[in-house]
Each structure stands twice: as structure tokens, then as C-alpha cells.
Design an enzyme around this catalytic site. Structure first.
Site, mmCIF file in Angstrom:
data_model
loop_
_atom_site.group_PDB
_atom_site.id
_atom_site.type_symbol
_atom_site.label_atom_id
_atom_site.label_comp_id
_atom_site.label_asym_id
_atom_site.label_seq_id
_atom_site.Cartn_x
_atom_site.Cartn_y
_atom_site.Cartn_z
ATOM 1 N N CYS A 123 0.821 -1.205 0.000
ATOM 2 C CA CYS A 123 0.000 0.000 0.000
ATOM 3 C C CYS A 123 0.854 1.253 0.000
ATOM 4 C CB CYS A 123 -0.923 0.009 1.210
ATOM 5 S SG CYS A 123 0.020 0.100 2.737
ATOM 6 N N ASP B 110 7.129 -29.101 0.111
ATOM 7 C CA ASP B 110 8.050 -27.995 0.381
ATOM 8 C C ASP B 110 9.495 -28.431 0.543
ATOM 9 O OD1 ASP B 110 7.845 -29.256 2.894
ATOM 10 O OD2 ASP B 110 8.503 -27.407 3.841
ATOM 11 N N CYS C 54 3.125 1.614 2.976
ATOM 12 C CA CYS C 54 4.315 0.777 2.886
ATOM 13 C C CYS C 54 5.400 1.511 2.107
ATOM 14 C CB CYS C 54 4.013 -0.540 2.172
ATOM 15 S SG CYS C 54 2.623 -1.426 2.843
ATOM 16 N N ASP D 270 10.828 -33.604 -1.535
ATOM 17 C CA ASP D 270 9.691 -33.520 -2.444
ATOM 18 C C ASP D 270 10.085 -33.073 -3.839
ATOM 19 O OD1 ASP D 270 7.944 -34.066 -0.311
ATOM 20 O OD2 ASP D 270 8.087 -31.977 0.312
ATOM 21 N N ASP E 25 2.558 -33.394 0.867
ATOM 22 C CA ASP E 25 3.634 -33.720 1.784
ATOM 23 C C ASP E 25 3.116 -33.323 3.174
ATOM 24 O OD1 ASP E 25 6.273 -33.993 2.920
ATOM 25 O OD2 ASP E 25 6.383 -31.809 2.835
#
Lengths: 737, 53
Positions: A53, A635, A56, A639, A455
Site C-alpha cells: 500500500c 516444500d 508501505c 519432495d 507432503d
């Protein structure tokens, strides 16, 4: 802003600390060599995943500008990056500045991003759109006059002026099509761009000829309009690709990996690519092991969750072999490197990933399939109309005119917009829901998915333990709290967080014994918190829970249990997938007790525990061979091979770099719920693409007979082209509702 | 029809002016960060005087 400032606390256990060394080692070494002597760059680029925004922007720019040594900072909110002009400073100086005001920031490698080339191509396309748009407006104004009945000399004048505008425009704005048509002709293929280029050239040439002979019809407006609409499609396509590419580059550029090498008693920080077998490296607690090696000195505990999916830390002593990618938890370790870079176990996994990715690269998108049938058909149609009319009337000029009209009318204006417009609006919608698409065909592949493989650790769960029950007498709780907060072990941290409302007691002589636990003195009695075998505790029941033990001198040890926290949205996601009729499977490298507990909690019927990394990839491969279209969500390093092998793949932002690189899509937030929604959006997007094909073919089916019969006028061509393009774009935009 | 000798150059000139404005905007990188530029209006940082560059 409250939820933003809370985020950095995850850093204790979350795998944000290091990087996947082997995957980065090869390109990194290349880059280091290219750069010759590494000099401190004056321009730093940081990624800001949380900026969203106006506040920010000003917060970040002000905080950076106030830091000594910074000459200027500019936030780009579209790309969520900040470019800082700070000679002599490094990203490590600036990241804490942003962390203090509550923004997560990551260093990006400006070389890896190479934004300039992608930007230049985009600006180039925009420029061509602008020029052809200008030309189209002016030529249209003149054409309207001709269509409304301008006669003789006036019509010729208007045609000449149109030509003077249109010819340079086609020559300039048509270049992307000519270049790509030439490239595909050289490769002896008929791409979508060959009929486009042919239509552009033929329309221009015929119009010049007709104008010179005072003809009634000139197609200058059609040629320019064709350029304009097709360039818009090309630009949308380029933009989705550029965003995907920059996302991928950003992921590899995240966290340039470094290691601390011990040389003659001194510590040097070197890039991981420079490590050689035999080097001694120091890994501080909380650091990631940068290369395979043997522990020489120190004792600690090792978190292997990302490599194997085990939630329980493993003790490490001298003599033990460690693999790159594991995280050192409690004590400093000195490691002798046995394999670095391309020889390490990580690199072998990466090779597996590459092999699997090549297999997936053979997917042909809907657009390619459409183009494959379309181009030959158009050429055949135009050529046969030319032959037919030439044979029928014997008039070469008429026959060429009709062939050109057929080419212009069938030209894939709408077809060129059909896919990019849908892809742009679908990926925009997914991005707002927290899913970043990295691959162009991912959307179509995602739509076909019928089986979802999850996972466990780090995907369905957060990979962060949470206090379940502390079986402690009331008086000892403050002691346990004080003891726990002195350690950085994830279980101790979870205990400290769970007892947050208890006032900590005062302890003396606090010492952490790596690999065992933490001990201290309280009111003259020794208290301990740590592993069961260290406290001589009875062997607990083998169940889903992690446990730690608390003991006081002269008392029986008490068991404290922890569970892994579910990722927000995991339950909703699994439920939604089940409701949509997808087959849900849970594959984990963890203990059966932990996996079955989670499967029961989420209602997943099919689960398998203790699966090795290659086992996961094989299982996914077997499912694919059986005809299932698998979506893999994972993750960890264990994997990655499965992620690359699956039909489509998603990984959370907290995943290891290697996993994110191997996946098609990355979840930018913590919530898992968008995964189920993404499949639905992808299915709607492919339906829209198919509808768009039907619409544009429908217009062709209506207009082509008219052109073949020789009744096509420039007015009709302009109408057919613009109406079909606009309908196709509007249909694509319906996705955003 | 003499009016055409004036009107056609005028319309082409107006179109060209629009094209030049677009090229200028593109060259001065005004399409780099559309979202950020939209948000920056909301900040009152440089309301009183322009940002010194």
C-alpha cells in the site's frame, strides 16, 4: 499492519535461513567467473513480499533514506521490490533496517534478475502498439469517409494518405511477426505467424496496386488493425511470461549462499561455489549445512525435516556424516567437506529434478494445438480460392484480391488474443489470492488435475511444534519457562511460547548441552530439560507426539508433549478437494504414528509414511502411468523430485529454494486454501479459452464464405476483426468477477 | 472540398501529438510501476512542494 510485524518470529525454525547450495552453486560459479573480481555494487535490489500500500511505500523509502550511506531508495510496488542506491553498503546492512519497521526483505542478485532485457522487450512491444494504434485511428477516419461514399479523386487521395501512414506502420509494427515467421520458415514449420505475415504483406501490396489503378477497395485499415490487435495479444503474452520469468529468477536469486571457511585459524566467509572437498567449515546454530561433510568438532542436533520429512531432530557428534541442506540447531559444529557443489547429495537430487522436468516440457498447450491445425487450413483455403477464382474468371487481379480478403478475414486476431487475455486475467486473480504462477502452461495443466498428493511436514503442517500438554506441578512451571527460553531448540521455544503467561523464575548457571538439553540451578537444586535418555525417563508410548522431558533433582521427570501445528487453510483445502471429487493422498517421510494422526485429523484415507525422496517420485510416476493427473504439493528437498515429476506442482513460500524452483506455482502466503480454489479457477480459465476458440472460429465460419464468394469489403473485414477481438477479450475478463 | 487540405493535416498533426506524448511517457519510464504510481497519489509526502530529484 499487525499481521505483518508478527511474521519475522517464524525465523527460528522456518527454513528461511540458508539456501539450497548445489542448485545455486553451478549458476553462481558461472556468475562469479563472469564478474571477474567481485566489486561492491552501488545498486542493491531487495524483494519485499509484504509491501502492498501507499503507507508501505513511504515507510520503506523513509526508513532506508534515513540510514547513513543511502543516497536514494525507490519502491516498485508492481514488482514488490526496492532499488537502493547505497555505495559501500550490503544487503545485510539494510535488511535489519526494514525488519525493524516490520517488513520482511530478501536480497536479490541484480545480475540474475537482468531486468533490463525483459523490460526493453516489453517497452519495445508497447511502442509498436502505440504506433499502430495511432496509425489505426487515422487510417480509420479516412476509411470511414471512403465507406460513406467518397468518389473518384477524393477516394484516391484518401487511399494514398492511408497508404502513406499504413506502409511505414506495417513495416515497423509488424517486425515481431515477420521475424518469428522467418524463423519458423527456416525451421521448416508453419507457425501462427506465417499466415499473419503473409496477410500483412499481401494486404499492403494489393492495396498499393489497387490505389495506383484507382480501385474501389484498399485494405490499409485492415493491415494496420491486424497489427494493433495482434500486438496487444503479443504484449499480454509477453507480460505474463515476464512476470513468470522474474518470479523464477527471483526465487533463484533469493539468498546468495555463503559458508564460513576456517583457514589457518581464521574465519573467511566464502561463496558456497568455492568450497572444495577437505575444507573445514564452521556452521553456527540455526545455520544451514552448506555442503556434505563429516562432523569434526562440536555436538549439536540436526533438523532433517526438509531432506527427509522427519520432525524429530537427530543428535550429531564428531564422526557423523551430514548432508547439505540440513539445519544445525543447538551447538556450533566444525565440518570437513567431503563433497561440495556438483558432487553433493543435493546436486544428485537436482539432476533427478532436471530429468523429470524435461519430460514435462513436452506438454503442448491449447494454443499450440489450435495453431497446428489452423495455419495449414488457412493457407490451403486462401490458395484454393485464388486458384478457383482464377480458373473461373481468368482475372488475375480479382483472384489475388479475393485470396487476400480470405487471408485477412481468417487472420487469427481473436485467436491471438484468446489465450493471452484469459491467462492474464486468471493469473492476476490467482496472484491476488496468494498464488504465483511461474510456468506458462501451468494453468492448463492444473485444470486437468484429478489427484492431489500432499507432503506432511512444512506443507500440511507449519513444521513448527506447538505445546500440547505440560504435565508439570504448578510450582515448577516458572522454572520450566525460564529454562526453556534460554535455549534456541524448537521444542524449548515452543514450550516457552506455551507458558508465556507464567512469570519466569530466576535461574543460575544455565548451560546448554548440545544434543542433550539444557540444565540450570534453581534454589540450590539442579533442573534439566531435554531428551528422554538424558533424563533417564521411562520410554514413552510411541505415538504421534513429539516430547521433551523436564526433571528436577530428587524428583521424577515429567513428560511435555508437542504437536506440529496445522497450516492455516489445510483442513478447508483437503475438504474442498474431496468435495470436488479429487483423490487426496498423503506421502511423508515421517514416522507412521505422526502421519496416521494427521491423516485422521484431516480425513485423508490414503496415506503412506516413511517414504524416501526417490520413493515419492516413483509413487507420483506410478500414479501418472496409471493415467492420473497428479498435483504435488510439497516444500522439502525430499519432495523436489516428486514436484518436478508431477503433472503440476505447488510449493509454499517457506519451502526450500530447490522445491520452489521445481514447482509451477508458489503460494505467497501461509494459507493453503488457495490451492483448492486455484484448481477451480484454472478449470474455468481453460473453459474460457475453449469458448474463445469457438467464438473466433464462429466469426470465421460466418465471414469466410462471404470472402470466398467475393463479396468481402474492407468494411466487412474491419467489422469482423474488431467485433471478434472485443468479444474474446470481454469473455476473458468475465473470469475476474 | 478545399477544407480537406486544412482538416487532413490538422487531424494527422493531432494524432502525431498524441503519439509523441505516448512515446515520451514510455521513454521516461512511466509504465514501469503502474500499481505503485496509483498508490503514491494517496501519500501526502510531496503535497506542498515537488520532490527534489
Amino acid at each position: 499492519m499487525a499481521e505483518l510485524s508478527a511474521a519475522p518470529s517464524a525465523a527460528v525454525f522456518a527454513p528461511r535461513l540458508g539456501a539450497c547450495p548445489a542448485c545455486d552453486a553451478v549458476p553462481l560459479a558461472q556468475r562469479l567467473a563472469d564478474r571477474a573480481e567481485a566489486q561492491a555494487p552501488a545498486r542493491l535490489i531487495l524483494s519485499l513480499p509484504q509491501a502492498h500500500c501507499a503507507i508501505c511505500i513511504t515507510d520503506i523509502e523513509d526508513a532506508l533514506a534515513a540510514h547513513p550511506g543511502v543516497r536514494g531508495a525507490r519502491v516498485n510496488l508492481t514488482l514488490r521490490r526496492v532499488t537502493v542506491d547505497a555505495p559501500g553498503l550490503t544487503a545485510a546492512d539494510l535488511i535489519p533496517v526494514l525488519a525493524r519497521i516490520g517488513y520482511e526483505a530478501h536480497e536479490l542478485d541484480p545480475d540474475a534478475l537482468a531486468t533490463t532485457t525483459a523490460d526493453r522487450a516489453g517497452r519495445d512491444l508497447l511502442m509498436r502498439i502505440g504506433v499502430s494504434g495511432f496509425a489505426m485511428m487515422n487510417v480509420m477516419v479516412l476509411s470511414v469517409a471512403v465507406w460513406s461514399g467518397a468518389e473518384a479523386a477524393t477516394r484516391d487521395l484518401f487511399h494514398w494518405i492511408s497508404g502513406a501512414i499504413a506502409l511505414p506502420t506495417v513495416a515497423f509494427a509488424g517486425q515481431p511477426f515477420f521475424a518469428s515467421a522467418w524463423a519458423s520458415l527456416k525451421a521448416r514449420r508453419l507457425g501462427m505467424d506465417v499466415p499473419i505475415s503473409l496477410a500483412l504483406i499481401l494486404a499492403s501490396a494489393i492495396s498499393v496496386f489497387e490505389t495506383a489503378h484507382s480501385g474501389h477497395h484498399a485494405y490499409f485499415d485492415a493491415a494496420v488493425m491486424l497489427c494493433f490487435f495482434l500486438l496487444i495479444g503479443r504484449y499480454l503474452d509477453h507480460r505474463t511470461r515476464a512476470i513468470a520469468r522474474s518470479a523464477a529468477a527471483e526465487l533463484t536469486a533469493l539468498e546468495v549462499p555463503r559458508a564460513t571457511r576456517l583457514q589457518g585459524g581464521a574465519e573467511h566467509v566464502v561463496p558456497v561455489a568455492e568450497l572444495r572437498a577437505g575444507d573445514l567449515i564452521r556452521v553456527r546454530p540455526g545455520g544451514r549445512i552448506p555442503a556434505d561433510g563429516e562432523v569434526v568438532d562440536g555436538a549439536s542436533e540436526i533438523d532433517r525435516a526438509l531432506l527427509t520429512g522427519e520432525t524429530l531432530p537427530v543428535p550429531a557428534q564428531p564422526g557423523m556424516m551430514l548432508s547439505a541442506g540440513e539445519v544445525n540447531l543447538t551447538g556450533p559444529l566444525v565440518i570437513r567437506v567431503t563433497a561440495a557443489g556438483q558432487d553433493s547429495s543435493l546436486a544428485r537430487l537436482t539432476a533427478l529434478v532436471e530429468a523429470a522436468e524435461n519430460a514435462r516440457g513436452r506438454y503442448t498447450s491449447l494454443a499450440e494445438r489450435a495453431a497446428r491445425g489452423y495455419s495449414p487450413a488457412v493457407h490451403a483455403l486462401a490458395f484454393s480460392s485464388f486458384l478457383g477464382w482464377f480458373w473461373f474468371s481468368g482475372d488475375l487481379r480479382l483472384a489475388v484480391n479475393i485470396a487476400a480478403a480470405v487471408l485477412i478475414i481468417t487472420c487469427p486476431c481473436a485467436l491471438g488474443l484468446a489465450v493471452p487475455a484469459v491467462a492474464t486475467s486468471a493469473s492476476g486473480r490467482l496472484f491476488r489470492r496468494g498464488l504465483l504462477i511461474k510456468d506458462g502452461t501451468a494453468l492448463e495443466r492444473l485444470a486437468e488435475v484429478d489427484t492431489v498428493v500432499f507432503d506432511k511436514t512444512g506443507t500440511l503442517t507449519m513444521g513448527q511444534p506447538q505445546l500440547l500438554a505440560a504435565d508439570l506441578p504448578e510450582g515448577l512451571r516458572p522454572v520450566a519457562r525460564a529454562l526453556a527460553q534460554a535455549s534456541s531448540h524448537p521444542l524449548a521455544q515452543a514450550l516457552a511460547a506455551g507458558l508465556a503467561e507464567v512469570e519466569p523464575a530466576t535461574l543460575t548457571e544455565v548451560t546448554e548441552i548440545p544434543g542433550k538439553g539444557i540444565t540450570a540451578c534453581w534454589n540450590g537444586r539442579m533442573v534439566r530439560l531435554g531428551r528422554a535418555d538424558w533424563l533417564d525417563a521411562p520410554e514413552g508410548p510411541e505415538d504421534a507426539l513429539l516430547s521433551s522431558w523436564f526433571g528436577i533433582e530428587g524428583g521424577a521427570p515429567c513428560r511435555i508433549t508437542f504437536s506440529d501445528r496445522l497450516r492455516p487453510g489445510a483442513a478447508e483445502c483437503v475438504a474442498a478437494l474431496g468435495a470436488a471429487g479429487k483423490r487426496v493422498i498423503l506421502l511423508s517421510g515421517d514416522r507412521p504414528a505422526a502421519v496416521s494422526h494427521l491423516a485422521a485429523e484431516l480425513g485423508i484415507a490414503e496415506w503412506q509414511a516413511g517414504v524416501s525422496p526417490t520413493g515419492k517420485a516413483e509413487r507420483v510416476g506410478a500414479l501418472s502411468e496409471a493415467g492420473a493427473k497428479v498435483l504435488m504439493v510439497g516444500d522439502g528437498l525430499n519432495d523436489t523430485a516428486a514436484l518436478a515429476r508431477a503433472h503440476a506442482s505447488v510449493s509454499p513460500a517457506s519451502a526450500l529454494d530447490a522445491a520452489r524452483v521445481a514447482s509451477d506455482m508458489v503460494l505467497t502466503g501461509q494459507d493453503l486454501a488457495p490451492v483448492a480454489e486455484a484448481i477451480a479457477i484454472a478449470q474455468r480459465a481453460t473453459t474460457r479459452i475453449r469458448e474463445n476458440f469457438v467464438i473466433s472460429f464462429g466469426y470465421n465460419v460466418l465471414a469466410v464464405p462471404i470472402a470466398l464468394a467475393g463479396f468481402a469489403t474492407p468494411l466487412l473485414a474491419a467489422l469482423a476483426m474488431s467485433i471478434s477481438s472485443v468479444t474474446v477479450t470481454l469473455n476473458a475478463l468475465r473470469l475476474n468477477r | 472540398m478545399d477544407i480537406l487540405t486544412i482538416l487532413i493535416p490538422v487531424s494527422l498533426g493531432l494524432g502525431a501529438a498524441g503519439l509523441l506524448a505516448f512515446i515520451w511517457a514510455l521513454r521516461s519510464r512511466q509504465f514501469e510501476d503502474p500499481k505503485g504510481d496509483g498508490e503514491r497519489i494517496l501519500s501526502d509526502r510531496w503535497d506542498d512542494r515537488p520532490r527534489p530529484d
